[in-house]
Design an enzyme around this catalytic site. Structure first.
Site, PDB file in Angstrom:
ATOM      1  N   ALA A 341       1.136  -1.008   0.189  1.00 42.56           N
ATOM      2  CA  ALA A 341      -0.088   0.114  -0.311  1.00 42.56           C
ATOM      3  C   ALA A 341       0.831   1.288  -0.047  1.00 42.56           C
ATOM      4  CB  ALA A 341      -0.617   0.001   1.325  1.00 42.56           C
ATOM      5  N   ASP A 358      -8.076   0.474   5.301  1.00 45.24           N
ATOM      6  CA  ASP A 358      -8.455  -0.596   6.490  1.00 45.24           C
ATOM      7  C   ASP A 358      -7.125  -1.297   5.974  1.00 45.24           C
ATOM      8  OD1 ASP A 358     -10.377  -2.120   7.951  1.00 45.24           O
ATOM      9  OD2 ASP A 358     -10.711  -2.548   5.735  1.00 45.24           O
TER      10      ASP A 358
END
Length: 493
Positions: A341, A358
């Site tokens: 990410a 998340d």
């Protein structure tokens, strides 16, 4: 085969098995005790200390007993390393006992490994001169260690799993014992002991899945219906009555008992402030539950980034997961990226209206990166001018310093920051932070989509509770100073 050649093969195998044993115990400690950096540091340090003590102890073994001592050490290791996994799991629900067991096993195994090289040098001293003897023994030990480290990371742990990897290490120790028994032709009792050890290890290897499952189910306290070790994590899905729970590396990710409290708040509160619904990004969320809620909005494109492709495959194909996430991975607007990410945000040229972060808690340097100042500054450049993002920010009761540091870091990156606190029975008081480039007006807040748990009054209450939290004097989390890891384990330690 000469004794010297057999001995060098033994040292190659023991070097291989030793590294696998060290890494297996460090991984086991991380799974069960948490804090990867701390556990790897402590376990490897204990190994080094005990190996030194084992080397020291070898001087007290008489010369005529060195072959016997070497073989016995290998036989003990061939059983102790594989059985360390179920032994540790047996104590998994008692933190203090578990620490003693894992560190104790590391010490005993390290001491036995420490005996190997001094004993091998003394045995080989009869066949080679000193300078050749020492260099050749150490050479074989180091050469065995290199492939072991690489294979552990790329093959053994992701493909075989931890129990079978430890069994493999045990077999390498057993091979070493059999090689020496073959060339040295010791007394019959040692041959019998080696054969008996082989049958014990083989029996455990055949039945290890049953034993491991029994201990795992004791650890989770629920029926395990899916267990999978991927290159990145251990995925476990459990069932208790009508409800399901997902665990990653032993940490609870959600329970169907109350997961909608979390996911509806995570998605619908910030999404209701959006002015446009063109492009959305989910970082993490490999279970598809945040995606399930996001699909209710008319986004043209949805991107989801999760490091583990096996997690995506599991959530997409497992019938239980498909039911929970309502087949969210089959949405035609979705594009999945199996990437890190942090790196994705840094390199992407896309601009997003809405970003959901998340991801797992900041338990390691790797996971703490996506809560860093550098990450939020990169994310700011990937949001449109009226774009909004939200991140989960952890437990606000026991780990308030983590929550406050994330909040402070987001503000430092130049965002307007809005804290939320939602009560989730399986987790407790859980924090989230909304970040935006423009100020948001909660007084005019209205939900735009139907939800099962969330309503306007609850959303406003979560914001009011978030604002009311008194934050201690915490530091901003950065790549060079990842204070979140310290804050995360402060209470536990």
């Amino acid at each position: 085969m000469s004794v010297s050649t057999a001995l060098k093969l033994c040292i190659f195998f023991t070097g291989f098995a030793g590294i696998v044993a060290e890494y297996s115990l460090a991984t086991l400690a991380t799974y069960l005790l948490g804090n990867a950096v701390l556990q790897w540091s402590v376990v490897i340090s204990i190994f080094l200390l005990s190996m030194g003590l084992g080397s020291h102890a070898s001087r007290y073994i008489p010369d005529d007993k060195t072959p016997l001592a070497f073989v016995l050490a290998e036989l003990f290791l061939s059983l102790l390393v594989p059985f360390s996994v179920p032994i540790a799991y047996h104590f998994a629900n008692n933190f203090l006992h578990l620490q003693t067991v894992i560190y104790g096993l590391s010490f005993v195994i390290g001491s036995l490994i420490g005996l190997e090289i001094p004993l091998a040098v003394r045995i080989n001293n009869m066949y080679e001169e000193l300078k050749v003897n020492i260099s050749s023994v150490l050479e074989k030990d180091y050469l065995g260690s290199v492939p072991a480290g690489l294979l552990y990371a790329y093959l053994f742990l992701p493909k075989l799993g931890l129990p079978l990897t430890a069994i493999l290490a045990g077999f390498f120790n057993l091979i070493s014992a059999f090689l020496l028994v073959k060339v040295l032709k010791p007394k019959k009792f040692l041959k019998f002991l080696a054969i008996f050890t082989f049958f014990l290890l083989a029996t455990y290897a055949v039945g290890h899945k049953r034993i491991t499952l029994y201990e795992e189910q004791k650890f989770y306290g629920e029926e395990i219906i899916h267990f999978e070790q991927t290159p990145y994590q251990k995925i476990v899905l459990t069932r208790f009555g009508k409800h399901y729970s997902l665990y990653l590396d032993g940490h609870l990710q959600f329970s169907t008992l109350d997961e909608k409290r979390y996911h509806e708040t995570l998605v619908h509160v910030p999404a209701s402030f959006l002015k446009r619904y063109e492009k959305a990004l989910i970082l993490g969320g490999g279970d598809g539950l945040a995606l399930r809620e996001l699909r209710k909005y008319p986004f043209g494109e949805i991107h989801l980034v999760d490091l583990d492709p096996k997690m995506i495959e599991f959530s997409k194909k497992n019938l239980v997961m498909r039911k929970i996430n309502e087949n969210s991975f089959y949405d035609t607007r979705l594009k999945v990226f199996s990437e890190d990410a942090f790196n994705f945000v840094k390199k992407t040229k896309e601009k997003y209206d809405f970003v959901i972060v998340d991801l797992i808690d900041p338990r390691t340097p790797s996971s703490a990166r996506v809560y860093s100042l550098e990450f939020y500054m990169s994310l700011k450049n990937k949001l449109k001018e009226d774009g909004i993002f939200i991140t989960q920010a952890g437990d606000t009761f026991y780990k308030r310093e983590v929550f406050c540091s994330i909040l402070k870091t987001i503000k430092k990156a130049g965002f307007y920051a809005y804290p939320l606190v939602v009560y989730i029975p399986t987790f407790g008081e859980w924090g989230m932070v909304i970040g935006s480039k423009e100020p948001l007006n909660f007084e005019n807040f209205e939900l735009k989509e139907k939800t099962e748990f969330l309503n306007r009054e609850r959303a406003l209450a979560f914001y009011t509770l978030g604002k009311s939290l008194e934050c201690p004097n915490v530091e901003v989390n950065t790549l060079l100073k990842p204070v979140l890891i310290y804050y995360y384990y402060k209470i536990q330690n």
